[in-house]
Design a protein around this motif. Sequence first.
Motif, PDB file in Angstrom:
ATOM      1  N   GLN A 167       2.056   2.490 -15.926  1.00 49.66           N
ATOM      2  CA  GLN A 167       1.910   1.218 -15.262  1.00 49.66           C
ATOM      3  C   GLN A 167       2.986   0.752 -14.206  1.00 49.66           C
ATOM      4  OE1 GLN A 167       1.697  -1.057 -19.229  1.00 49.66           O
ATOM      5  NE2 GLN A 167       0.023  -2.047 -18.484  1.00 49.66           N
ATOM      6  N   THR A 168       4.397   1.156 -14.674  1.00 49.93           N
ATOM      7  CA  THR A 168       5.363   1.194 -13.869  1.00 49.93           C
ATOM      8  C   THR A 168       5.431   1.695 -12.691  1.00 49.93           C
ATOM      9  OG1 THR A 168       6.877   0.940 -15.687  1.00 49.93           O
ATOM     10  CG2 THR A 168       7.842   1.335 -13.706  1.00 49.93           C
ATOM     11  N   LEU A 169       5.150   3.131 -12.812  1.00 49.99           N
ATOM     12  CA  LEU A 169       4.679   4.062 -11.639  1.00 49.99           C
ATOM     13  C   LEU A 169       3.636   3.489 -10.470  1.00 49.99           C
ATOM     14  CD1 LEU A 169       5.229   6.622 -10.008  1.00 49.99           C
ATOM     15  CD2 LEU A 169       3.608   7.620 -11.458  1.00 49.99           C
ATOM     16  N   GLY A 170       2.435   3.026 -11.456  1.00 49.34           N
ATOM     17  CA  GLY A 170       1.542   2.282 -10.611  1.00 49.34           C
ATOM     18  C   GLY A 170       1.749   1.065  -9.774  1.00 49.34           C
ATOM     19  N   PHE A 171       2.640   0.428 -10.336  1.00 49.29           N
ATOM     20  CA  PHE A 171       3.162  -0.925  -9.770  1.00 49.29           C
ATOM     21  C   PHE A 171       3.880  -0.455  -8.504  1.00 49.29           C
ATOM     22  CE2 PHE A 171       6.829  -3.792  -9.506  1.00 49.29           C
ATOM     23  CZ  PHE A 171       6.399  -4.703  -8.808  1.00 49.29           C
ATOM     24  N   LEU A 172       4.872   0.305  -8.721  1.00 48.54           N
ATOM     25  CA  LEU A 172       5.822   1.044  -7.510  1.00 48.54           C
ATOM     26  C   LEU A 172       4.686   1.370  -6.204  1.00 48.54           C
ATOM     27  CD1 LEU A 172       8.604   2.595  -9.701  1.00 48.54           C
ATOM     28  CD2 LEU A 172       8.635   0.193  -8.456  1.00 48.54           C
ATOM     29  N   ILE A 173       3.773   2.157  -6.459  1.00 47.80           N
ATOM     30  CA  ILE A 173       3.062   2.518  -5.594  1.00 47.80           C
ATOM     31  C   ILE A 173       2.472   1.565  -5.380  1.00 47.80           C
ATOM     32  CG2 ILE A 173       0.878   4.086  -5.293  1.00 47.80           C
ATOM     33  CD1 ILE A 173       1.649   6.001  -7.408  1.00 47.80           C
ATOM     34  N   ILE A 174       1.736   0.443  -5.715  1.00 49.79           N
ATOM     35  CA  ILE A 174       1.213  -0.698  -5.157  1.00 49.79           C
ATOM     36  C   ILE A 174       1.953  -1.340  -4.209  1.00 49.79           C
ATOM     37  CG2 ILE A 174       0.163  -2.992  -5.851  1.00 49.79           C
ATOM     38  CD1 ILE A 174      -0.695  -1.747  -8.539  1.00 49.79           C
ATOM     39  N   VAL A 175       3.383  -1.734  -4.698  1.00 45.95           N
ATOM     40  CA  VAL A 175       4.213  -2.292  -3.713  1.00 45.95           C
ATOM     41  C   VAL A 175       4.402  -1.572  -2.277  1.00 45.95           C
ATOM     42  CG1 VAL A 175       6.451  -2.968  -3.564  1.00 45.95           C
ATOM     43  CG2 VAL A 175       5.622  -3.490  -5.742  1.00 45.95           C
ATOM     44  N   VAL A 176       4.507  -0.348  -2.528  1.00 46.84           N
ATOM     45  CA  VAL A 176       4.736   0.531  -1.381  1.00 46.84           C
ATOM     46  C   VAL A 176       3.416   0.467  -0.526  1.00 46.84           C
ATOM     47  CG1 VAL A 176       4.924   2.759  -0.253  1.00 46.84           C
ATOM     48  CG2 VAL A 176       6.215   2.285  -2.103  1.00 46.84           C
ATOM     49  N   GLY A 177       2.220   0.370  -1.133  1.00 46.67           N
ATOM     50  CA  GLY A 177       0.719  -0.005  -0.567  1.00 46.67           C
ATOM     51  C   GLY A 177       0.640  -1.140   0.201  1.00 46.67           C
ATOM     52  N   VAL A 178       1.394  -2.227  -0.548  1.00 43.09           N
ATOM     53  CA  VAL A 178       1.238  -3.608   0.136  1.00 43.09           C
ATOM     54  C   VAL A 178       2.045  -3.541   1.161  1.00 43.09           C
ATOM     55  CG1 VAL A 178       2.115  -6.085  -0.235  1.00 43.09           C
ATOM     56  CG2 VAL A 178       0.782  -4.801  -2.089  1.00 43.09           C
ATOM     57  N   LEU A 179       3.234  -3.003   1.292  1.00 45.91           N
ATOM     58  CA  LEU A 179       4.015  -3.348   2.579  1.00 45.91           C
ATOM     59  C   LEU A 179       3.510  -2.608   3.584  1.00 45.91           C
ATOM     60  CD1 LEU A 179       7.322  -2.532   0.717  1.00 45.91           C
ATOM     61  CD2 LEU A 179       6.695  -4.748   1.639  1.00 45.91           C
ATOM     62  N   PHE A 180       2.619  -1.247   3.452  1.00 46.33           N
ATOM     63  CA  PHE A 180       1.976  -0.759   4.511  1.00 46.33           C
ATOM     64  C   PHE A 180       0.763  -1.313   4.863  1.00 46.33           C
ATOM     65  CE2 PHE A 180       4.747   2.891   3.470  1.00 46.33           C
ATOM     66  CZ  PHE A 180       5.279   3.487   4.958  1.00 46.33           C
ATOM     67  N   GLY A 181      -0.115  -1.836   3.769  1.00 49.09           N
ATOM     68  CA  GLY A 181      -1.604  -2.241   4.047  1.00 49.09           C
ATOM     69  C   GLY A 181      -1.518  -3.478   4.733  1.00 49.09           C
TER      70      GLY A 181
END
Length: 312
Positions: free
Chosen positions: A273-287
């Motif tokens: 969940q923590t790793l997935g959250f960090l990936i989501i944050v990076v994705g949000v910044l780019f997306g």
Amino acid sequence: MKEKSLLFTYGIIFFVVITWGLNIVMVKVLVEYFPPVTMTALRILLAGVVAMSMIVVSMKMRKLTKKEWIYTIGGGLLGIAAHHYFLTMGLTLTNASNAVVILALVPVTTSIFAVIFLGDRLTKWRLLGISLAFSGVALTQGGVQEAIALGDIYVFVSMVVQALSFIFIRKATVTVDPRQMTSMMLLIGAVGVLIVSFILEPGSLVYMVGAPWGVYVIFLISAVLSTAIGHFLFNAAIKRIGAGQTAVFINLVPFIGLVGSAIFLNEQVYWYQTLGFLIIVVGVLFGTGYIERTFMKKKQGNGPLAYKDRAG
């Protein structure tokens, strides 16, 4: 003096972000004590009344045009009624930690709808970010049981309808004060959820009494502080420092929700969940195009003309 004012504004934003992040935790507590749909209707209604009172006192109310009414009703039914209904039902079946991670997809989903309905440009970097964000959510679902998966689906639907409502809001706030629209959307949404509660939970108002006093405090904090006052403070902050800087703070909301669910609800936060959250944050910044816009600004700022200005 200007620096102190800026720090005060940042403090206000951070305070609002904390209340928004913990709001999922508060709603998770509330659905354990009250009929979920009825509680949601009353919570949103109270928020709407408080928000509308603030608008009337500040004399910011004006009549809407027909088109503005369409956007406001659409935003209220999707972003308030449908969003809160599915979110509340989802929280009866899933953990708050799962919910906050799924809701972190709102910015990139809004970007997708903006491409479809508003003609925004989909660059390769934004597409990469969107892919990363959804991959992050898929990762957070590892090891989840079937009974909880249904709750995650409800939360996912609540995320999608909220993102879609932002398209209506974006169109309406071109001419309508965001604070007026927020208060009207809350009242419209509350009526919608109240009608649903009469159908799905008839006679459930009697079950809204008898809970511990602390639960009613949570109810008031969620409705008044987080939902009503929180939106007013955030809109005021946008006027002071701009949407770009305030938007960065939004990424803290799911993180605070994740931490809050572990501290206050004793939910176990797994590594995926923590790793997935960090990936989501990076994705949000780019997306959402934030990284791309920031890079382009720096690139333009370091161009020949900028160099000439500094040298001169």
